[in-house]
Scaffold this motif. Structure first.
Motif, PDB file in Angstrom:
ATOM      1  N   LEU A  21       0.748  -1.293   0.051  1.00 14.62           N
ATOM      2  CA  LEU A  21       0.375  -0.149  -0.076  1.00 14.62           C
ATOM      3  C   LEU A  21       0.761   1.170  -0.019  1.00 14.62           C
ATOM      4  N   ASN A  22       0.387   2.280  -1.452  1.00 12.78           N
ATOM      5  CA  ASN A  22       0.955   3.528  -0.468  1.00 12.78           C
ATOM      6  C   ASN A  22       0.026   4.332  -0.059  1.00 12.78           C
ATOM      7  N   LEU A  23       0.975   4.992   0.596  1.00 14.81           N
ATOM      8  CA  LEU A  23      -1.153   5.771   1.067  1.00 14.81           C
ATOM      9  C   LEU A  23      -0.308   7.146   1.718  1.00 14.81           C
ATOM     10  N   PRO A  24      -0.124   8.262   0.890  1.00 16.78           N
ATOM     11  CA  PRO A  24       0.390   9.376   1.287  1.00 16.78           C
ATOM     12  C   PRO A  24      -0.295  10.561   2.180  1.00 16.78           C
ATOM     13  N   ILE A  25       0.714  11.287   3.503  1.00 20.47           N
ATOM     14  CA  ILE A  25      -0.418  11.656   4.474  1.00 20.47           C
ATOM     15  C   ILE A  25      -0.512  12.590   4.340  1.00 20.47           C
ATOM     16  N   GLN A  26       1.083  13.393   3.389  1.00 20.07           N
ATOM     17  CA  GLN A  26       1.220  14.771   3.566  1.00 20.07           C
ATOM     18  C   GLN A  26       1.744  15.274   4.615  1.00 20.07           C
ATOM     19  N   SER A  27       1.192  15.339   5.606  1.00 17.62           N
ATOM     20  CA  SER A  27       1.163  15.604   6.886  1.00 17.62           C
ATOM     21  C   SER A  27       0.568  14.999   8.246  1.00 17.62           C
ATOM     22  N   ALA A  28       0.718  14.537   9.476  1.00 16.88           N
ATOM     23  CA  ALA A  28       0.253  13.768  10.180  1.00 16.88           C
ATOM     24  C   ALA A  28      -0.068  15.140  11.943  1.00 16.88           C
ATOM     25  N   ARG A  82      -3.595  20.772  12.454  1.00 17.87           N
ATOM     26  CA  ARG A  82      -3.876  21.945  11.937  1.00 17.87           C
ATOM     27  C   ARG A  82      -3.162  21.979  10.086  1.00 17.87           C
ATOM     28  N   ILE A  83      -1.925  21.204   9.530  1.00 18.35           N
ATOM     29  CA  ILE A  83      -1.441  21.502   8.882  1.00 18.35           C
ATOM     30  C   ILE A  83      -2.368  20.953   7.799  1.00 18.35           C
ATOM     31  N   LEU A  84      -2.569  19.389   8.079  1.00 20.11           N
ATOM     32  CA  LEU A  84      -4.436  18.859   7.377  1.00 20.11           C
ATOM     33  C   LEU A  84      -5.078  19.985   6.592  1.00 20.11           C
ATOM     34  N   LYS A  85      -5.470  20.773   8.130  1.00 19.03           N
ATOM     35  CA  LYS A  85      -6.631  21.750   7.416  1.00 19.03           C
ATOM     36  C   LYS A  85      -6.261  22.224   6.553  1.00 19.03           C
ATOM     37  N   LEU A  86      -4.761  23.053   6.689  1.00 20.32           N
ATOM     38  CA  LEU A  86      -4.611  24.020   5.934  1.00 20.32           C
ATOM     39  C   LEU A  86      -4.356  23.780   4.104  1.00 20.32           C
ATOM     40  N   MET A  87      -4.053  22.258   4.094  1.00 21.00           N
ATOM     41  CA  MET A  87      -3.821  22.177   2.807  1.00 21.00           C
ATOM     42  C   MET A  87      -5.330  21.619   2.322  1.00 21.00           C
ATOM     43  N   LYS A  88      -6.213  21.414   3.200  1.00 22.37           N
ATOM     44  CA  LYS A  88      -8.010  21.146   2.680  1.00 22.37           C
ATOM     45  C   LYS A  88      -7.503  20.055   2.215  1.00 22.37           C
ATOM     46  N   ARG A  89      -7.194  18.691   3.036  1.00 21.35           N
ATOM     47  CA  ARG A  89      -6.739  17.678   2.621  1.00 21.35           C
ATOM     48  C   ARG A  89      -8.233  16.756   3.231  1.00 21.35           C
ATOM     49  N   GLU A 107      -7.582  11.801  12.673  1.00 17.19           N
ATOM     50  CA  GLU A 107      -7.942  11.096  12.882  1.00 17.19           C
ATOM     51  C   GLU A 107      -8.623   9.958  12.789  1.00 17.19           C
ATOM     52  N   ASP A 108      -8.444  10.417  11.096  1.00 17.13           N
ATOM     53  CA  ASP A 108      -8.994   8.713   9.811  1.00 17.13           C
ATOM     54  C   ASP A 108      -7.306   8.407   9.347  1.00 17.13           C
ATOM     55  N   ILE A 109      -6.073   9.051   9.303  1.00 18.03           N
ATOM     56  CA  ILE A 109      -5.012   8.620   9.434  1.00 18.03           C
ATOM     57  C   ILE A 109      -4.304   7.426  10.521  1.00 18.03           C
ATOM     58  N   GLU A 135       7.357  17.814  14.198  1.00 20.75           N
ATOM     59  CA  GLU A 135       7.569  16.873  15.239  1.00 20.75           C
ATOM     60  C   GLU A 135       6.159  16.411  14.812  1.00 20.75           C
ATOM     61  N   GLU A 136       5.494  17.188  15.143  1.00 24.06           N
ATOM     62  CA  GLU A 136       4.520  15.992  15.141  1.00 24.06           C
ATOM     63  C   GLU A 136       4.294  14.127  14.323  1.00 24.06           C
ATOM     64  N   THR A 137       4.890  15.518  12.950  1.00 27.83           N
ATOM     65  CA  THR A 137       4.493  14.097  11.593  1.00 27.83           C
ATOM     66  C   THR A 137       5.412  13.122  11.688  1.00 27.83           C
ATOM     67  N   ILE A 138       7.431  13.335  12.599  1.00 26.34           N
ATOM     68  CA  ILE A 138       8.266  12.784  13.132  1.00 26.34           C
ATOM     69  C   ILE A 138       7.630  11.820  14.048  1.00 26.34           C
TER      70      ILE A 138
END
Length: 209
Positions: free
Chosen positions: A92-99, A102-109, A114-116, A148-151
């Motif tokens: 599986l290749n599952l691109p998350i871009q960020s964890a 706040r950034i996921l919201k800015l990216m409008k993902r 919670e989903d990831i 740091e949250e993503t890492i």
């Protein structure tokens, strides 16, 4: 930049796949698309239906899902659990871009933190190790805490490998108007830190460098 996206008919895909499998004697099949999880919605079907039809080609056939949006995993969650537990999925290749929430919201993902967490926790719980992801480093507004949250997320869930890409911008991008741009030196430092920490944890890390 791109042609109009469309789905190829299931029967044509199954026929082409059957021919390749019979000629090659190989049973791992890679499915690729710009957004794989959207397959079939324009022709009255969906990705789980295609996977089940491909599986009828041979009992040993397994699929690799590339560019599989986490939102589509959530959309077909019960099907994916069934496929994983029955050995239908090779990788599986599952691109998350960020964890970062706040950034996921800015990216409008189209998915949330919670989903990831739900998707990656499932993979961990059934000991499925053949998955990877992509992250973007230095999206406008990304702070040290967001990074740091993503890492930390990656170190916890341990994908097999991670592709890290520093944010690149053109004037036409919606994100171009966002404030708090991350400077190139900071992006480079974060990229190097991601490589160092992920590699130390046994995760293969691929960077822009």
């Amino acid at each position: 930049m791109f042609p109009t996206y469309r789905s190829f008919q299931e029967d044509k895909l199954v026929q082409a796949c059957r021919s390749m499998v019979e000629k090659a004697g190989k049973y791992d099949v890679l499915l690729m698309a710009d957004s794989l999880g959207e397959y079939g919605k324009d022709i009255g079907t969906n990705l789980p239906s295609l996977i089940r039809k491909l599986k009828t080609i041979h009992k040993n056939l397994r699929v690799v899902l590339n560019h599989y949006n986490p939102a589509n995993f959530i959309e077909y969650f019960d099907d994916m659990v069934d496929f994983l537990k029955n050995g239908y999925i090779r990788h599986l290749n599952l691109p998350i871009q960020s964890a970062s929430k706040r950034i996921l919201k800015l990216m409008k993902r189209s998915y949330t933190r919670e989903d990831i967490d739900k998707v990656f926790s499932l993979l961990n719980s059934i000991d499925f190790k053949e998955f990877d992801t992509h992250i973007i480093i230095g999206f406008p507004g990304e702070t040290a805490d967001d990074f740091e949250e993503t890492i930390t997320f990656l170190l916890h869930h341990k994908p097999k490998h991670v592709l890290t890409s520093r944010y690149m911008e053109t004037p036409e991008m919606p994100s171009a108007v966002l404030p708090d741009k991350v400077d190139p030196k900071t992006m480079t430092n974060r990229s190097q830190e991601a490589f160092r920490r992920l590699t130390a944890a046994g995760i293969i890390c691929i960077t822009d460098d």
